[in-house]
Motif scaffolding. Structure first.
Motif, mmCIF file in Angstrom:
data_model
loop_
_atom_site.group_PDB
_atom_site.id
_atom_site.type_symbol
_atom_site.label_atom_id
_atom_site.label_comp_id
_atom_site.label_asym_id
_atom_site.label_seq_id
_atom_site.Cartn_x
_atom_site.Cartn_y
_atom_site.Cartn_z
ATOM 1 N N GLN A 102 0.530 39.464 2.510
ATOM 2 C CA GLN A 102 -0.563 40.280 2.408
ATOM 3 C C GLN A 102 -0.436 41.759 2.910
ATOM 4 O O GLN A 102 0.478 41.683 4.025
ATOM 5 N N VAL A 103 -0.766 42.588 2.303
ATOM 6 C CA VAL A 103 -0.167 43.903 2.394
ATOM 7 C C VAL A 103 -1.536 44.905 2.693
ATOM 8 O O VAL A 103 -2.251 44.780 1.641
ATOM 9 N N ASP A 104 -1.457 45.582 3.403
ATOM 10 C CA ASP A 104 -2.622 46.545 3.783
ATOM 11 C C ASP A 104 -2.131 48.116 3.316
ATOM 12 O O ASP A 104 -1.135 48.373 3.725
ATOM 13 N N TYR A 105 -3.052 48.755 2.572
ATOM 14 C CA TYR A 105 -2.776 49.981 2.176
ATOM 15 C C TYR A 105 -4.011 50.964 2.583
ATOM 16 O O TYR A 105 -5.070 50.741 2.175
ATOM 17 N N PRO A 106 -3.982 51.798 3.541
ATOM 18 C CA PRO A 106 -4.892 52.643 4.049
ATOM 19 C C PRO A 106 -5.211 53.651 2.878
ATOM 20 O O PRO A 106 -4.347 54.012 2.324
ATOM 21 N N ILE A 107 -6.739 53.785 2.750
ATOM 22 C CA ILE A 107 -7.053 54.718 1.510
ATOM 23 C C ILE A 107 -7.712 56.036 2.159
ATOM 24 O O ILE A 107 -8.551 55.875 2.888
ATOM 25 N N PRO A 108 -7.067 57.060 1.946
ATOM 26 C CA PRO A 108 -7.744 58.268 2.482
ATOM 27 C C PRO A 108 -9.339 58.492 2.116
ATOM 28 O O PRO A 108 -9.555 58.122 0.929
ATOM 29 N N ASP A 109 -10.210 58.929 2.884
ATOM 30 C CA ASP A 109 -11.474 59.265 2.456
ATOM 31 C C ASP A 109 -11.595 59.794 1.262
ATOM 32 O O ASP A 109 -12.468 59.754 0.666
#
Length: 69
Positions: A30-37
């Motif tokens: 599992q890899v999380d990538y924060p997405i800018p608003d």
């Protein structure tokens, strides 16, 4: 082959990833990538692309979900 690819949201590069030998495992990761608003604000749909660098392949994706904080 080498697994170096870029992740795009609606034609804007979100991240670059190099999975070549990263986990040396056949298990799911599992890899999380924060997405800018700024990339999703006011949108109903987004297109996510995994684009390999020249001479590379993109890593396999078996499940993808978008989450809010």
């Amino acid at each position: 082959g080498p697994l170096f690819f870029d992740i795009y949201i609606d034609e804007v590069k979100l991240a670059s990833e190099n999975l070549t030998g990263k986990w040396n495992s056949n298990e799911f990761q599992q890899v999380d990538y924060p997405i800018p608003d700024t990339l999703i604000s006011g949108k109903i749909n987004v297109r996510i692309k995994f684009v390999p660098q020249p001479g590379n392949i993109a890593g396999s994706v078996y499940y993808l979900r978008l989450l809010r904080k």
